[in-house]
Design a protein around this motif. Structure first.
Motif, mmCIF file in Angstrom:
data_model
loop_
_atom_site.group_PDB
_atom_site.id
_atom_site.type_symbol
_atom_site.label_atom_id
_atom_site.label_comp_id
_atom_site.label_asym_id
_atom_site.label_seq_id
_atom_site.Cartn_x
_atom_site.Cartn_y
_atom_site.Cartn_z
ATOM 1 N N MET A 10 0.874 -1.041 -0.061
ATOM 2 C CA MET A 10 -0.110 0.023 0.066
ATOM 3 C C MET A 10 1.094 1.293 0.001
ATOM 4 N N ASN A 11 0.728 2.163 -1.092
ATOM 5 C CA ASN A 11 1.450 3.348 -0.716
ATOM 6 C C ASN A 11 0.945 4.377 0.395
ATOM 7 N N LYS A 12 1.955 5.011 0.800
ATOM 8 C CA LYS A 12 1.679 6.058 1.879
ATOM 9 C C LYS A 12 1.808 7.246 1.503
ATOM 10 N N PHE A 13 0.910 8.200 1.913
ATOM 11 C CA PHE A 13 0.995 9.760 1.630
ATOM 12 C C PHE A 13 1.391 10.590 2.784
ATOM 13 N N PRO A 14 2.373 11.629 2.491
ATOM 14 C CA PRO A 14 2.674 12.381 3.726
ATOM 15 C C PRO A 14 1.504 13.441 4.039
ATOM 16 N N VAL A 15 0.729 13.232 5.168
ATOM 17 C CA VAL A 15 -0.182 14.088 5.742
ATOM 18 C C VAL A 15 0.281 15.044 6.747
ATOM 19 N N LEU A 16 -0.209 16.262 6.787
ATOM 20 C CA LEU A 16 0.049 17.243 7.934
ATOM 21 C C LEU A 16 -1.257 17.632 8.672
ATOM 22 N N GLU A 17 -2.321 17.703 7.908
ATOM 23 C CA GLU A 17 -3.774 18.101 8.593
ATOM 24 C C GLU A 17 -4.880 17.211 7.955
ATOM 25 N N ILE A 18 -5.790 16.797 8.790
ATOM 26 C CA ILE A 18 -7.010 16.532 8.320
ATOM 27 C C ILE A 18 -8.060 17.339 9.181
ATOM 28 N N PHE A 19 -8.709 18.285 8.506
ATOM 29 C CA PHE A 19 -9.642 18.818 9.250
ATOM 30 C C PHE A 19 -11.208 19.097 8.533
ATOM 31 N N GLY A 20 -12.102 19.828 9.297
ATOM 32 C CA GLY A 20 -13.225 20.082 8.807
ATOM 33 C C GLY A 20 -14.282 19.428 9.548
#
Ligand SMILES: C[S@@+](CC[C@H](N)C(=O)[O-])C[C@H]1O[C@@H](n2cnc3c(N)ncnc32)[C@H](O)[C@@H]1O
Ligand SMILES: Nc1nc2[nH]cc(C(=O)O)c2c(=O)[nH]1
Ligand code: SF4
Ligand SMILES: [Mg+2]
Length: 242
Positions: free
Chosen positions: A1-11
């Protein structure tokens, strides 16, 4: 599985900018940018200041996080950054969101093409004016817009140029003349990223908005255009994650 660099998830919050301004949406903010705009309001995505907050998540983990955060109160996700177009495999996130009936928007500066752009519902391309200190690669930008047109995706696309001064306005005129068939937005630049009083910032940004409206009204090269502030900056100031 590919991984993605995430800094924020909001809403959920509202899309504060551009072609679907006001649309209720969640945000996924990826880390990393190939630019370093002098006035970037999200410099923490690339300047190293938040490097310990970067999480490497699979698309499944991002979808789970979106649902944990937003519950059933959303049907739209905006991917921003940094530059999400640095990530080759983002279709792995777009497909499961579409399968759930969730629309997907993208914010990118038009410095890189990815095949998955053709799957984006609301695609904002935001080439950078001189005040940013960045230089536009017109061959790449032409190529992106030709590919989108070839895939019949121009209805899903817009161009948004942030304006800080008259030189930026001339740049915006040039961009609009080059791509006259692409919906065109001019956005007020926020030149006070240090202000932490939302009311003080809003008052200043509304003055800048009035200046920008006056400039666009006076230009014969900027007719079929829309002029907008960053609505989230008017409401919440420089707060992060809104
Ligand atoms: C933070 S960027 C991330 C996406 C992508 N890197 C880009 O620039 O399009 C999202 C949007 O915010 C805009 N933006 C960044 N700093 C800003 C500022 N100080 N004032 C107004 N808009 C700004 C960018 O031009 C872009 O349209
Ligand atoms: N509400 C809200 N609207 C936005 N539109 C574009 C944003 C971005 O940082 O890409 C943004 C953001 O950070 N918040
Ligand atoms: S391209 Fe976007 S994220 Fe990158 S530095 Fe410029 S405004 Fe910031
Ligand atoms: Mg922002």
């Amino acid at each position: 599985m590919n991984k993605f660099p995430v800094l924020e998830i909001f809403g959920p919050t509202i899309q504060g900018e551009g072609m679907v301004v006001g649309r209720k949406t969640m945000f996924v903010r990826t880390a990393g940018c190939d630019y370093s705009c002098s006035w970037c309001d999200s410099a923490f995505t690339w300047d190293g200041s938040a490097k310990h907050d970067i999480e490497r998540l699979t698309s499944e983990e991002i979808v789970t996080r979106l649902i944990d955060t937003g519950g059933e109160q959303f049907d739209h996700v905006t991917i921003s950054g940094g530059n999400p177009a640095l990530l080759k495999n983002l279709h792995e996130l777009i497909v499961p969101l579409h399968e759930r009936g969730i629309e997907v928007a993208l914010e990118t500066q038009g410095s890189r093409w990815q095949e998955w752009f053709t799957q984006i519902d609301d695609l904002t391309i935001s080439p950078k004016p001189p005040s940013s200190g960045m230089k536009t690669d017109w061959n790449i930008l032409d190529d992106i817009l030709i590919r989108l047109e070839g895939a019949d995706r121009l209805q899903n696309t817009s161009i948004k140029v942030v304006i800080f001064n008259k030189e930026d306005l001339s740049y915006a005129e040039k961009v609009h003349e080059r791509y006259p068939n692409v919906p065109f937005f001019l956005q007020v630049g926020n030149d006070d990223l240090e202000e932490n009083e939302a009311g003080t910032l809003a008052s200043h940004l509304l003055d800048q908005y009035e200046w920008l409206i006056d400039q666009v009204v006076a230009s014969s090269k900027l007719n079929k255009v829309r002029v907008l502030p960053q609505v989230h900056a008017l409401v919440w100031g420089n707060k992060r994650g809104v």
